[in-house]
Design a protein around this motif. Structure first.
Motif, PDB file in Angstrom:
ATOM      1  N   VAL A  34       0.869  -1.179   0.000  1.00  0.00           N
ATOM      2  CA  VAL A  34       0.000   0.000   0.000  1.00  0.00           C
ATOM      3  C   VAL A  34       0.901   1.223   0.000  1.00  0.00           C
ATOM      4  CG1 VAL A  34      -1.676   1.352   1.345  1.00  0.00           C
ATOM      5  CG2 VAL A  34      -1.873  -1.160   1.246  1.00  0.00           C
ATOM      6  N   ALA A  35       0.578   2.200  -0.841  1.00  0.00           N
ATOM      7  CA  ALA A  35       1.329   3.452  -0.900  1.00  0.00           C
ATOM      8  C   ALA A  35       0.368   4.600  -0.630  1.00  0.00           C
ATOM      9  CB  ALA A  35       1.990   3.615  -2.267  1.00  0.00           C
ATOM     10  N   ALA A  36       0.655   5.389   0.416  1.00  0.00           N
ATOM     11  CA  ALA A  36      -0.226   6.490   0.818  1.00  0.00           C
ATOM     12  C   ALA A  36       0.553   7.787   0.885  1.00  0.00           C
ATOM     13  CB  ALA A  36      -0.856   6.183   2.179  1.00  0.00           C
ATOM     14  N   ILE A  37      -0.041   8.835   0.331  1.00  0.00           N
ATOM     15  CA  ILE A  37       0.597  10.146   0.327  1.00  0.00           C
ATOM     16  C   ILE A  37      -0.381  11.181   0.876  1.00  0.00           C
ATOM     17  CG2 ILE A  37      -0.074  10.536  -2.099  1.00  0.00           C
ATOM     18  CD1 ILE A  37       2.583  12.116  -2.455  1.00  0.00           C
ATOM     19  N   CYS A  38       0.172  12.208   1.519  1.00  0.00           N
ATOM     20  CA  CYS A  38      -0.605  13.348   1.975  1.00  0.00           C
ATOM     21  C   CYS A  38      -1.698  12.920   2.960  1.00  0.00           C
ATOM     22  CB  CYS A  38      -1.164  14.088   0.756  1.00  0.00           C
ATOM     23  SG  CYS A  38      -1.937  15.681   1.088  1.00  0.00           S
ATOM     24  N   GLY A  39      -2.913  13.371   2.765  1.00  0.00           N
ATOM     25  CA  GLY A  39      -4.010  13.095   3.692  1.00  0.00           C
ATOM     26  C   GLY A  39      -4.337  11.637   3.877  1.00  0.00           C
ATOM     27  N   ALA A  40      -3.970  10.811   2.910  1.00  0.00           N
ATOM     28  CA  ALA A  40      -4.229   9.369   3.058  1.00  0.00           C
ATOM     29  C   ALA A  40      -3.446   8.789   4.223  1.00  0.00           C
ATOM     30  CB  ALA A  40      -3.888   8.628   1.770  1.00  0.00           C
ATOM     31  N   THR A  41      -2.315   9.418   4.573  1.00  0.00           N
ATOM     32  CA  THR A  41      -1.563   8.929   5.729  1.00  0.00           C
ATOM     33  C   THR A  41      -2.374   9.103   7.008  1.00  0.00           C
ATOM     34  OG1 THR A  41      -0.412  11.047   6.050  1.00  0.00           O
ATOM     35  CG2 THR A  41       0.673   9.392   4.644  1.00  0.00           C
ATOM     36  N   ALA A  42      -3.158  10.162   7.086  1.00  0.00           N
ATOM     37  CA  ALA A  42      -4.024  10.363   8.258  1.00  0.00           C
ATOM     38  C   ALA A  42      -5.106   9.292   8.318  1.00  0.00           C
ATOM     39  CB  ALA A  42      -4.648  11.755   8.236  1.00  0.00           C
ATOM     40  N   GLY A  43      -5.627   8.910   7.154  1.00  0.00           N
ATOM     41  CA  GLY A  43      -6.609   7.827   7.116  1.00  0.00           C
ATOM     42  C   GLY A  43      -6.020   6.527   7.630  1.00  0.00           C
ATOM     43  N   THR A  96      11.211  12.744   6.883  1.00  0.00           N
ATOM     44  CA  THR A  96      11.894  12.639   5.592  1.00  0.00           C
ATOM     45  C   THR A  96      10.856  12.680   4.481  1.00  0.00           C
ATOM     46  OG1 THR A  96      13.601  11.395   4.396  1.00  0.00           O
ATOM     47  CG2 THR A  96      11.876  10.104   5.492  1.00  0.00           C
ATOM     48  N   ASP A  97      11.317  12.660   3.233  1.00  0.00           N
ATOM     49  CA  ASP A  97      10.421  12.807   2.080  1.00  0.00           C
ATOM     50  C   ASP A  97       9.442  11.654   1.925  1.00  0.00           C
ATOM     51  OD1 ASP A  97      11.892  15.069   1.580  1.00  0.00           O
ATOM     52  OD2 ASP A  97      13.039  14.191  -0.064  1.00  0.00           O
ATOM     53  N   ALA A  98       9.940  10.441   2.009  1.00  0.00           N
ATOM     54  CA  ALA A  98       9.120   9.242   1.813  1.00  0.00           C
ATOM     55  C   ALA A  98       9.763   8.093   2.573  1.00  0.00           C
ATOM     56  CB  ALA A  98       9.006   8.900   0.330  1.00  0.00           C
ATOM     57  N   VAL A  99       8.930   7.175   3.045  1.00  0.00           N
ATOM     58  CA  VAL A  99       9.400   6.061   3.859  1.00  0.00           C
ATOM     59  C   VAL A  99       8.771   4.767   3.358  1.00  0.00           C
ATOM     60  CG1 VAL A  99       9.333   5.025   6.169  1.00  0.00           C
ATOM     61  CG2 VAL A  99       9.731   7.479   5.923  1.00  0.00           C
ATOM     62  N   THR A 100       9.578   3.716   3.282  1.00  0.00           N
ATOM     63  CA  THR A 100       9.058   2.377   3.019  1.00  0.00           C
ATOM     64  C   THR A 100       9.365   1.514   4.231  1.00  0.00           C
ATOM     65  OG1 THR A 100       9.399   2.560   0.627  1.00  0.00           O
ATOM     66  CG2 THR A 100       9.193   0.332   1.534  1.00  0.00           C
ATOM     67  N   ASP A 101       8.329   0.885   4.768  1.00  0.00           N
ATOM     68  CA  ASP A 101       8.497  -0.079   5.856  1.00  0.00           C
ATOM     69  C   ASP A 101       7.780  -1.348   5.426  1.00  0.00           C
ATOM     70  OD1 ASP A 101       8.539  -1.641   8.133  1.00  0.00           O
ATOM     71  OD2 ASP A 101       8.084   0.001   9.499  1.00  0.00           O
ATOM     72  N   GLY A 102       8.531  -2.296   4.910  1.00  0.00           N
ATOM     73  CA  GLY A 102       7.926  -3.529   4.415  1.00  0.00           C
ATOM     74  C   GLY A 102       7.003  -3.245   3.248  1.00  0.00           C
ATOM     75  N   ASP A 103       5.717  -3.511   3.445  1.00  0.00           N
ATOM     76  CA  ASP A 103       4.733  -3.325   2.376  1.00  0.00           C
ATOM     77  C   ASP A 103       4.045  -1.972   2.417  1.00  0.00           C
ATOM     78  OD1 ASP A 103       5.092  -5.813   1.127  1.00  0.00           O
ATOM     79  OD2 ASP A 103       3.793  -6.803   2.585  1.00  0.00           O
ATOM     80  N   LEU A 104       4.466  -1.089   3.313  1.00  0.00           N
ATOM     81  CA  LEU A 104       3.816   0.219   3.422  1.00  0.00           C
ATOM     82  C   LEU A 104       4.758   1.341   3.009  1.00  0.00           C
ATOM     83  CD1 LEU A 104       1.326   1.864   4.295  1.00  0.00           C
ATOM     84  CD2 LEU A 104       2.408   2.066   6.547  1.00  0.00           C
ATOM     85  N   ILE A 105       4.275   2.180   2.087  1.00  0.00           N
ATOM     86  CA  ILE A 105       4.993   3.363   1.626  1.00  0.00           C
ATOM     87  C   ILE A 105       4.180   4.584   2.029  1.00  0.00           C
ATOM     88  CG2 ILE A 105       5.766   4.651  -0.421  1.00  0.00           C
ATOM     89  CD1 ILE A 105       5.925   1.826  -1.816  1.00  0.00           C
ATOM     90  N   THR A 106       4.849   5.583   2.614  1.00  0.00           N
ATOM     91  CA  THR A 106       4.171   6.834   2.952  1.00  0.00           C
ATOM     92  C   THR A 106       5.021   8.006   2.487  1.00  0.00           C
ATOM     93  OG1 THR A 106       5.151   6.729   5.173  1.00  0.00           O
ATOM     94  CG2 THR A 106       2.870   5.963   4.938  1.00  0.00           C
ATOM     95  N   ALA A 107       4.349   9.127   2.209  1.00  0.00           N
ATOM     96  CA  ALA A 107       5.045  10.344   1.791  1.00  0.00           C
ATOM     97  C   ALA A 107       4.211  11.554   2.154  1.00  0.00           C
ATOM     98  CB  ALA A 107       5.313  10.324   0.288  1.00  0.00           C
ATOM     99  N   GLY A 108       4.895  12.690   2.270  1.00  0.00           N
ATOM    100  CA  GLY A 108       4.211  13.949   2.520  1.00  0.00           C
ATOM    101  C   GLY A 108       3.676  14.556   1.237  1.00  0.00           C
ATOM    102  N   PRO A 109       2.827  15.577   1.342  1.00  0.00           N
ATOM    103  CA  PRO A 109       2.126  16.131   0.183  1.00  0.00           C
ATOM    104  C   PRO A 109       3.007  16.817  -0.840  1.00  0.00           C
ATOM    105  CG  PRO A 109       1.759  17.496   2.114  1.00  0.00           C
ATOM    106  CD  PRO A 109       2.468  16.271   2.585  1.00  0.00           C
ATOM    107  N   THR A 110       4.203  17.222  -0.446  1.00  0.00           N
ATOM    108  CA  THR A 110       5.083  17.932  -1.381  1.00  0.00           C
ATOM    109  C   THR A 110       6.094  17.003  -2.040  1.00  0.00           C
ATOM    110  OG1 THR A 110       6.646  18.486   0.392  1.00  0.00           O
ATOM    111  CG2 THR A 110       4.886  20.088  -0.069  1.00  0.00           C
ATOM    112  N   GLU A 111       5.909  15.702  -1.894  1.00  0.00           N
ATOM    113  CA  GLU A 111       6.927  14.761  -2.368  1.00  0.00           C
ATOM    114  C   GLU A 111       6.410  13.705  -3.361  1.00  0.00           C
ATOM    115  OE1 GLU A 111       9.984  15.307  -1.916  1.00  0.00           O
ATOM    116  OE2 GLU A 111       9.710  16.906  -0.443  1.00  0.00           O
ATOM    117  N   PRO A 112       5.715  14.102  -4.411  1.00  0.00           N
ATOM    118  CA  PRO A 112       5.237  13.092  -5.360  1.00  0.00           C
ATOM    119  C   PRO A 112       6.349  12.336  -6.076  1.00  0.00           C
ATOM    120  CG  PRO A 112       4.843  15.287  -6.232  1.00  0.00           C
ATOM    121  CD  PRO A 112       5.290  15.459  -4.806  1.00  0.00           C
TER     122      PRO A 112
END
Length: 197
Positions: free
Chosen positions: A99-108, A142-158
């Protein structure tokens, strides 16, 4: 030859600029991108683009996917309408599908408890803290993080978000992955030759 299907969640107020690099380069490298909505009724992105989802969320099975992408949207912070996408993200992670989530999806994902025990990032720590989640010790600034099967990033880092997706799915590796990032993030012309070698 297709390398499998990636599912892009779409919903009203979806931040359409956050996944352009990701979906374009996945498609160019043999993946099929399908959109998934709460229903198959059209949605309108934050940029005013109308999208007809390919399938409804209830019909999405992790076994049929290589990755679920969740983007930001105003709706993540104005109620529970998008919470079914976070619940589906849990079923993906439970099945070992990324699963890869960016911006507001990280809050979800934070509200769903999916960031409590995983390294992650977002816009800023206090944005996620407002969800009441228990994962603040795992926040990485940091800009983006991968932990196993989860990727997250902030809104300014597409671009950093796309890089993590490509690494996880094996789209680009090593020097080519670095060159892709340098080309699209840093506008480094020398990276073009490496990427296309």
């Amino acid at each position: 030859m297709t390398r499998g299907t990636v599912h892009l969640a779409v919903y009203d107020t979806y931040a359409d600029w956050e996944t352009g690099h990701t979906t374009a380069h996945l498609t160019q490298n043999g993946f099929t991108v399908k959109t998934v909505g709460l229903t198959t009724h059209p949605v309108t992105t934050m940029g005013g683009v109308r999208i007809q989802p390919d399938l409804a969320l209830t019909d999405l099975d992790p076994a049929d996917s290589q990755l679920l992408i969740l983007t930001g949207a105003a709706l993540w912070d104005t109620g529970d309408v998008l919470s079914p996408f976070a619940t589906k993200a849990r079923s993906f992670l439970d099945a070992g599908v990324p699963v890869a989530a960016i911006c507001g999806a990280t809050a979800g994902l934070a509200r769903e408890g999916l960031l409590d025990d995983r390294a992650h990032t977002s816009a800023v720590p206090f944005y996620l803290a407002a969800t009441g989640y228990k994962g603040s010790d795992h926040y990485v600034d940091t800009d983006a993080v991968t932990d196993g099967d989860l990727i997250t990033a902030g809104p300014t880092e597409p671009v950093a978000f796309a890089r993590e997706v490509f690494a996880r799915l094996g789209v680009y590796e090593g020097e080519k992955l670095d060159a892709w990032y340098r080309l699209f993030h840093d506008s480094d012309p020398a990276a073009f030759e490496v990427l296309n070698a």
